[in-house]
Design a protein around this motif. Sequence first.
Motif, PDB file in Angstrom:
ATOM      1  N   ILE A  66       0.679   0.817   2.047  1.00  0.00           N
ATOM      2  CA  ILE A  66      -0.754   1.028   2.223  1.00  0.00           C
ATOM      3  C   ILE A  66      -1.134   1.356   3.661  1.00  0.00           C
ATOM      4  CG2 ILE A  66      -1.297  -1.409   2.597  1.00  0.00           C
ATOM      5  CD1 ILE A  66      -3.382   1.188   0.617  1.00  0.00           C
ATOM      6  N   LEU A 112      -0.631  -0.239  -3.302  1.00  0.00           N
ATOM      7  CA  LEU A 112      -1.983  -0.249  -3.856  1.00  0.00           C
ATOM      8  C   LEU A 112      -2.307   1.141  -4.378  1.00  0.00           C
ATOM      9  CD1 LEU A 112      -4.735  -1.640  -4.307  1.00  0.00           C
ATOM     10  CD2 LEU A 112      -5.342  -0.983  -1.955  1.00  0.00           C
ATOM     11  N   TYR A 120      -8.872  -1.576   0.555  1.00  0.00           N
ATOM     12  CA  TYR A 120      -7.760  -2.452   0.943  1.00  0.00           C
ATOM     13  C   TYR A 120      -8.226  -3.897   1.103  1.00  0.00           C
ATOM     14  CZ  TYR A 120      -4.216  -4.423   4.099  1.00  0.00           C
ATOM     15  OH  TYR A 120      -3.266  -5.210   4.698  1.00  0.00           O
ATOM     16  N   HIS A 173      -8.906  -5.629  -2.121  1.00  0.00           N
ATOM     17  CA  HIS A 173      -7.645  -6.015  -2.772  1.00  0.00           C
ATOM     18  C   HIS A 173      -7.135  -7.332  -2.189  1.00  0.00           C
ATOM     19  CE1 HIS A 173      -3.994  -5.440  -5.031  1.00  0.00           C
ATOM     20  NE2 HIS A 173      -3.244  -5.408  -3.939  1.00  0.00           N
TER      21      HIS A 173
END
Length: 257
Positions: A168, A162, A194, A197
């Motif tokens: 991540i 990401l 996060y 996403h």
Amino acid sequence: MTSAPPTTALGIDIGGTGMKAGIVSLEQGDLIGDRVRIPTPHPATPDTMAPIVVQLVEALRFTGPIGAAFPGIVQNCIISLAANLDDSWLNVDADALLTEALGQDVVMLNDADAAGLAEISFGAAKDQKGVVLLITLGTGIGSALFIDGVLVPNTELGHLHLDNHHDIEGWVAASARGRDDLTWDEYGLRLNRYLSHLNRIFSPTLIVLGGGGSKRFDRFADQLDHHCPIVPAKLRNNSGIVGAAMRGASEASDGAP
């Protein structure tokens, strides 16, 4: 004549910093008595960690089904990823290793999957339909994905790429807050990036945050965009123990005459 299903089992939660165990009521989904914790040895190899598992079981003086939650991918008993442990775990038959060490059957599964099984059976995601994500915030990031209550195992969403982060979890795991000296608001903004996403990818109906990082949910919750409900795990840091015990009991029942 078939035997009655077990009402208790022992769960072991293997982590990058600590190894925990407890006896679990399979009817209530909670611990009976105190849990036992021993720091994870370093190097965190099969040879150094198997004796710790024996110590945990002996400390609880338990005989019956045992399940263990492992921080990595477990496929057909074989470890194929152990991101926060020693690489010597790769390709190890974890069930066989711990069964030999303890002298009784042990069933291993991914730690976040174990936590998810506990939360969807007894906790924050109980009876939740649709797509449910459980994200564990600890030394690394674990994930469990459920569709209408059915587990999709070994998702390992902590290893997504990401932005400029090729893994991540190194940026957003609970351990990153102390390492990078972040305020709770700063950490919450990272976590929100996060989770947003994940929301775009999976469109979940519920996100449950577990692991040690979930203990302070109220400190960073204001920084999260609630595209869907986001709640802390009800069983908190015991969910891995409970889910591991559930899997151990399930396998024992399946193998009963």
